[in-house]
Design a protein around this motif. Structure first.
Motif, PDB file in Angstrom:
ATOM      1  N   MET A   1      16.022   8.683  -5.688  1.00 52.57           N
ATOM      2  CA  MET A   1      14.793   9.365  -6.095  1.00 52.57           C
ATOM      3  C   MET A   1      14.027   9.788  -4.840  1.00 52.57           C
ATOM      4  SD  MET A   1      11.598   7.949  -8.403  1.00 52.57           S
ATOM      5  CE  MET A   1      12.407   8.083  -9.969  1.00 52.57           C
ATOM      6  N   THR A   2      13.573  11.022  -4.826  1.00 55.39           N
ATOM      7  CA  THR A   2      12.778  11.521  -3.702  1.00 55.39           C
ATOM      8  C   THR A   2      11.315  11.566  -4.106  1.00 55.39           C
ATOM      9  OG1 THR A   2      12.927  13.843  -4.354  1.00 55.39           O
ATOM     10  CG2 THR A   2      14.722  12.978  -2.989  1.00 55.39           C
ATOM     11  N   ALA A   3      10.447  11.796  -3.136  1.00 52.53           N
ATOM     12  CA  ALA A   3       9.012  11.890  -3.427  1.00 52.53           C
ATOM     13  C   ALA A   3       8.736  12.985  -4.446  1.00 52.53           C
ATOM     14  CB  ALA A   3       8.230  12.144  -2.143  1.00 52.53           C
ATOM     15  N   ALA A   4       9.525  14.055  -4.412  1.00 52.08           N
ATOM     16  CA  ALA A   4       9.315  15.164  -5.346  1.00 52.08           C
ATOM     17  C   ALA A   4       9.566  14.746  -6.795  1.00 52.08           C
ATOM     18  CB  ALA A   4      10.204  16.334  -4.973  1.00 52.08           C
ATOM     19  N   ASP A   5      10.320  13.660  -6.994  1.00 51.42           N
ATOM     20  CA  ASP A   5      10.607  13.180  -8.346  1.00 51.42           C
ATOM     21  C   ASP A   5       9.493  12.309  -8.910  1.00 51.42           C
ATOM     22  OD1 ASP A   5      13.146  14.415  -8.323  1.00 51.42           O
ATOM     23  OD2 ASP A   5      13.991  12.688  -7.259  1.00 51.42           O
ATOM     24  N   ILE A   6       8.552  11.906  -8.077  1.00 49.69           N
ATOM     25  CA  ILE A   6       7.458  11.035  -8.509  1.00 49.69           C
ATOM     26  C   ILE A   6       6.277  11.915  -8.906  1.00 49.69           C
ATOM     27  CG2 ILE A   6       5.889   9.200  -7.814  1.00 49.69           C
ATOM     28  CD1 ILE A   6       8.013   8.393  -5.711  1.00 49.69           C
ATOM     29  N   PRO A   7       5.714  11.711 -10.105  1.00 46.08           N
ATOM     30  CA  PRO A   7       4.569  12.536 -10.523  1.00 46.08           C
ATOM     31  C   PRO A   7       3.412  12.429  -9.535  1.00 46.08           C
ATOM     32  CG  PRO A   7       5.385  11.193 -12.347  1.00 46.08           C
ATOM     33  CD  PRO A   7       6.104  10.735 -11.106  1.00 46.08           C
ATOM     34  N   HIS A   8       2.647  13.526  -9.436  1.00 50.59           N
ATOM     35  CA  HIS A   8       1.556  13.566  -8.463  1.00 50.59           C
ATOM     36  C   HIS A   8       0.516  12.472  -8.690  1.00 50.59           C
ATOM     37  CE1 HIS A   8       2.456  16.927  -5.838  1.00 50.59           C
ATOM     38  NE2 HIS A   8       2.967  17.533  -6.889  1.00 50.59           N
ATOM     39  N   ASP A   9       0.218  12.123  -9.931  1.00 49.47           N
ATOM     40  CA  ASP A   9      -0.778  11.074 -10.135  1.00 49.47           C
ATOM     41  C   ASP A   9      -0.305   9.743  -9.564  1.00 49.47           C
ATOM     42  OD1 ASP A   9       1.139  10.838 -12.173  1.00 49.47           O
ATOM     43  OD2 ASP A   9      -0.320  10.147 -13.656  1.00 49.47           O
ATOM     44  N   GLU A  10       1.000   9.474  -9.635  1.00 49.75           N
ATOM     45  CA  GLU A  10       1.543   8.248  -9.039  1.00 49.75           C
ATOM     46  C   GLU A  10       1.523   8.330  -7.520  1.00 49.75           C
ATOM     47  OE1 GLU A  10       5.261   6.820 -10.642  1.00 49.75           O
ATOM     48  OE2 GLU A  10       4.709   7.557 -12.639  1.00 49.75           O
ATOM     49  N   ARG A  11       1.871   9.508  -6.971  1.00 53.79           N
ATOM     50  CA  ARG A  11       1.822   9.670  -5.511  1.00 53.79           C
ATOM     51  C   ARG A  11       0.392   9.534  -5.014  1.00 53.79           C
ATOM     52  NH1 ARG A  11       4.976  14.877  -3.630  1.00 53.79           N
ATOM     53  NH2 ARG A  11       5.335  15.534  -5.756  1.00 53.79           N
ATOM     54  N   ASP A  12      -0.561  10.123  -5.748  1.00 49.85           N
ATOM     55  CA  ASP A  12      -1.976  10.005  -5.372  1.00 49.85           C
ATOM     56  C   ASP A  12      -2.401   8.537  -5.344  1.00 49.85           C
ATOM     57  OD1 ASP A  12      -1.966  12.788  -5.403  1.00 49.85           O
ATOM     58  OD2 ASP A  12      -3.134  12.945  -7.258  1.00 49.85           O
ATOM     59  N   ALA A  13      -1.987   7.787  -6.347  1.00 51.15           N
ATOM     60  CA  ALA A  13      -2.329   6.359  -6.422  1.00 51.15           C
ATOM     61  C   ALA A  13      -1.700   5.594  -5.257  1.00 51.15           C
ATOM     62  CB  ALA A  13      -1.883   5.778  -7.760  1.00 51.15           C
ATOM     63  N   MET A  14      -0.489   5.972  -4.857  1.00 53.15           N
ATOM     64  CA  MET A  14       0.165   5.303  -3.731  1.00 53.15           C
ATOM     65  C   MET A  14      -0.602   5.558  -2.434  1.00 53.15           C
ATOM     66  SD  MET A  14       4.218   5.861  -4.890  1.00 53.15           S
ATOM     67  CE  MET A  14       4.559   6.774  -3.448  1.00 53.15           C
ATOM     68  N   ILE A  15      -1.092   6.773  -2.247  1.00 56.18           N
ATOM     69  CA  ILE A  15      -1.872   7.068  -1.043  1.00 56.18           C
ATOM     70  C   ILE A  15      -3.179   6.282  -1.068  1.00 56.18           C
ATOM     71  CG2 ILE A  15      -3.120   8.859   0.234  1.00 56.18           C
ATOM     72  CD1 ILE A  15      -0.923  10.840  -0.756  1.00 56.18           C
ATOM     73  N   ARG A  16      -3.848   6.246  -2.234  1.00 63.34           N
ATOM     74  CA  ARG A  16      -5.096   5.470  -2.321  1.00 63.34           C
ATOM     75  C   ARG A  16      -4.838   3.984  -2.073  1.00 63.34           C
ATOM     76  NH1 ARG A  16      -6.319   9.314  -6.083  1.00 63.34           N
ATOM     77  NH2 ARG A  16      -5.516   8.075  -7.806  1.00 63.34           N
ATOM     78  N   ALA A  17      -3.697   3.475  -2.548  1.00 63.15           N
ATOM     79  CA  ALA A  17      -3.354   2.066  -2.297  1.00 63.15           C
ATOM     80  C   ALA A  17      -3.166   1.819  -0.803  1.00 63.15           C
ATOM     81  CB  ALA A  17      -2.100   1.685  -3.077  1.00 63.15           C
TER      82      ALA A  17
END
Length: 104
Positions: free
Chosen positions: A1-17
């Protein structure tokens, strides 16, 4: 799985974490960058983004939008949704965002 496969809301949450790990709540406005790539209409994206108050830069196949904003979930969610809709409207790939860590 690449970053492009992860929904943006999950990626946003990962950056905030990651910010939170450094003691950053995201509520303090800071320089924030948004990245778009692809063969779509970068000129129209730049025009719409400038009207919305963003600084724009890039080349033929990439655009970076810049602004100063808070990145906590409540402040950021509508901006993230807007970036995703702009990517769809202009047939571009929205690759995500980054910002500085700001500790309060």
């Amino acid at each position: 799985m690449t970053a492009a496969d992860i929904p943006h809301d999950e990626r946003d949450a990962m950056i905030r974490a990651a910010l939170a790990e450094h003691g950053d709540s995201g509520v303090t406005p800071r320089h924030t960058l948004f990245y778009f790539y692809g063969e779509g209409d970068h000129d129209d994206l730049n025009e719409v983004a400038r009207r919305a108050g963003f600084l724009t830069r890039g080349s033929d196949d990439s655009t970076i939008l810049e602004t100063t904003m808070a990145v906590d979930e409540a402040s950021f969610a509508p901006v993230s949704a807007m970036m995703q809709s702009w990517a769809a409207a202009f047939q571009l790939d929205y690759d995500g965002w980054e910002c500085a860590v700001v500790t309060n």
